[in-house]
Motif scaffolding. Structure first.
Motif, PDB file in Angstrom:
ATOM      1  N   PRO A  69      24.242   8.470  31.625  1.00 57.12           N
ATOM      2  CA  PRO A  69      24.703   9.498  30.727  1.00 57.12           C
ATOM      3  C   PRO A  69      26.195   9.462  30.653  1.00 57.12           C
ATOM      4  O   PRO A  69      26.935   9.316  31.768  1.00 57.12           O
ATOM      5  CB  PRO A  69      24.050  10.559  31.372  1.00 57.12           C
ATOM      6  N   LEU A  70      26.967   9.088  29.578  1.00 59.20           N
ATOM      7  CA  LEU A  70      28.302   9.310  29.454  1.00 59.20           C
ATOM      8  C   LEU A  70      28.767  10.390  28.531  1.00 59.20           C
ATOM      9  O   LEU A  70      28.166  10.521  27.190  1.00 59.20           O
ATOM     10  CB  LEU A  70      28.660   8.004  28.746  1.00 59.20           C
ATOM     11  N   GLY A  71      29.359  11.216  28.799  1.00 61.90           N
ATOM     12  CA  GLY A  71      29.624  12.384  28.123  1.00 61.90           C
ATOM     13  C   GLY A  71      31.310  12.387  27.555  1.00 61.90           C
ATOM     14  O   GLY A  71      31.738  11.302  27.017  1.00 61.90           O
ATOM     15  N   LEU A  72      31.895  13.465  27.742  1.00 64.09           N
ATOM     16  CA  LEU A  72      33.374  13.746  27.226  1.00 64.09           C
ATOM     17  C   LEU A  72      34.109  13.853  28.602  1.00 64.09           C
ATOM     18  O   LEU A  72      33.709  14.380  29.495  1.00 64.09           O
ATOM     19  CB  LEU A  72      33.623  14.544  26.224  1.00 64.09           C
ATOM     20  N   ASN A  73      35.096  13.218  28.792  1.00 63.81           N
ATOM     21  CA  ASN A  73      36.392  13.842  29.734  1.00 63.81           C
ATOM     22  C   ASN A  73      36.765  14.960  29.437  1.00 63.81           C
ATOM     23  O   ASN A  73      36.680  15.583  28.339  1.00 63.81           O
ATOM     24  CB  ASN A  73      37.054  12.527  29.876  1.00 63.81           C
ATOM     25  N   ALA A  74      37.634  15.423  30.622  1.00 66.76           N
ATOM     26  CA  ALA A  74      38.295  16.773  30.338  1.00 66.76           C
ATOM     27  C   ALA A  74      38.956  16.713  29.087  1.00 66.76           C
ATOM     28  O   ALA A  74      39.234  18.048  28.411  1.00 66.76           O
ATOM     29  CB  ALA A  74      38.963  17.363  31.642  1.00 66.76           C
ATOM     30  N   ASP A  75      39.801  15.819  28.937  1.00 65.76           N
ATOM     31  CA  ASP A  75      40.730  15.800  27.728  1.00 65.76           C
ATOM     32  C   ASP A  75      39.898  15.384  26.466  1.00 65.76           C
ATOM     33  O   ASP A  75      40.638  15.178  25.305  1.00 65.76           O
ATOM     34  CB  ASP A  75      41.889  14.703  27.661  1.00 65.76           C
ATOM     35  N   GLN A  76      38.446  15.472  26.319  1.00 67.14           N
ATOM     36  CA  GLN A  76      37.750  15.236  25.319  1.00 67.14           C
ATOM     37  C   GLN A  76      37.561  13.739  24.810  1.00 67.14           C
ATOM     38  O   GLN A  76      37.200  13.434  23.842  1.00 67.14           O
ATOM     39  CB  GLN A  76      38.090  16.234  23.988  1.00 67.14           C
ATOM     40  N   THR A  77      38.176  12.838  25.738  1.00 68.17           N
ATOM     41  CA  THR A  77      37.914  11.459  25.341  1.00 68.17           C
ATOM     42  C   THR A  77      36.565  11.141  25.616  1.00 68.17           C
ATOM     43  O   THR A  77      36.027  11.611  26.607  1.00 68.17           O
ATOM     44  CB  THR A  77      39.117  10.538  26.058  1.00 68.17           C
ATOM     45  N   ILE A  78      35.974  10.076  25.214  1.00 67.50           N
ATOM     46  CA  ILE A  78      34.670   9.375  25.639  1.00 67.50           C
ATOM     47  C   ILE A  78      34.777   8.738  26.818  1.00 67.50           C
ATOM     48  O   ILE A  78      35.406   7.780  26.697  1.00 67.50           O
ATOM     49  CB  ILE A  78      33.982   8.860  24.511  1.00 67.50           C
ATOM     50  N   GLN A  79      33.915   9.126  27.812  1.00 64.38           N
ATOM     51  CA  GLN A  79      33.584   8.202  29.001  1.00 64.38           C
ATOM     52  C   GLN A  79      33.149   6.993  28.585  1.00 64.38           C
ATOM     53  O   GLN A  79      32.424   6.712  27.701  1.00 64.38           O
ATOM     54  CB  GLN A  79      32.751   8.992  29.789  1.00 64.38           C
ATOM     55  N   VAL A  80      33.530   5.960  29.631  1.00 64.90           N
ATOM     56  CA  VAL A  80      32.827   4.462  29.739  1.00 64.90           C
ATOM     57  C   VAL A  80      32.194   4.618  30.820  1.00 64.90           C
ATOM     58  O   VAL A  80      32.655   5.068  31.790  1.00 64.90           O
ATOM     59  CB  VAL A  80      33.936   3.713  29.233  1.00 64.90           C
ATOM     60  N   PRO A  81      31.283   3.370  31.074  1.00 54.95           N
ATOM     61  CA  PRO A  81      30.831   2.933  32.436  1.00 54.95           C
ATOM     62  C   PRO A  81      31.946   2.836  33.317  1.00 54.95           C
ATOM     63  O   PRO A  81      33.032   2.284  32.857  1.00 54.95           O
ATOM     64  CB  PRO A  81      29.780   1.862  32.033  1.00 54.95           C
TER      65      PRO A  81
END
Length: 201
Positions: A69-81
């Motif tokens: 699963p990939l969510g959002l980072n603390a700064d609201q950017t999208i995570q990548v693998p």
């Protein structure tokens, strides 16, 4: 009504495909979603209930990977693998699950640590090619490719990729084009669009 991806412009220019990750922050647009929670698909539209995806298989390019699963980072950017695991694909868990009504999104690297990534050959995909996604409930969602495009990251078609749909769709995203050594990122994205194949009884 849930205002989700159709009500958000997700300016994802997927980098992190090699070298430094480059992610962009979602920005609200105030638009309404066309997909409600527990929505019933229109007559003749195939869909599956929500279920966490576990594996993706793409025979055309010899790609097979478990899905994280990939969510959002603390700064609201999208995570990548993880870039140091270039053969690992991931699914964006703020979107629909593959097979569910709406667009599901799976991300993978073109390369990483000077090795080919899980989506290294994604640019070879063509209309009619098949993609299968295994799901936690024991079912498999089968998709057929309807469109493939290479587009500059600065022109990433957020609404086209993440906006709500009336059918069950899948998007596969990786990097492509020329590598920008100054930015440590590829200049383009490869985006594959696919539609769920109706289950046969």
């Amino acid at each position: 009504m849930r205002k989700w991806l159709g009500g958000v412009v997700l300016l994802l220019a997927l980098a992190g495909c090699s070298g430094q990750a480059e992610q962009q922050q979602p920005a609200a647009t105030g638009q309404q979603s066309i997909v409600e929670d527990n929505a019933t698909p229109a007559k003749g539209v195939a869909s599956l209930p929500a279920s966490t995806p576990t594996e993706i298989v793409i025979p055309k390019i010899g790609a097979r990977s478990s899905l994280i699963p990939l969510g959002l980072n603390a700064d609201q950017t999208i995570q990548v693998p993880p870039v140091d695991q270039p053969m690992q694909a991931g699914w964006y868990d703020k979107a629909r699950t593959p097979g569910e009504l709406g667009p599901a999104v799976i991300l993978g690297h073109v390369d990483g640590k000077k090795k080919p990534g899980i989506f290294f050959r994604l640019k070879e995909m063509a209309v009619g090619d098949e993609v299968s996604v295994s799901r936690q409930d024991g079912t498999t969602a089968h998709f057929k490719v309807t469109h493939v495009e290479q587009i500059a990251k600065k022109e990433f078609p957020s609404e086209k990729v993440y906006g709500d749909t009336y059918g069950s769709e899948l998007r596969l995203i990786t990097c492509g084009g020329t590598f920008d050594h100054a930015a440590h990122s590829y200049k383009d994205n490869i985006i594959v669009y696919a539609t769920l194949v109706p289950p046969t009884s």
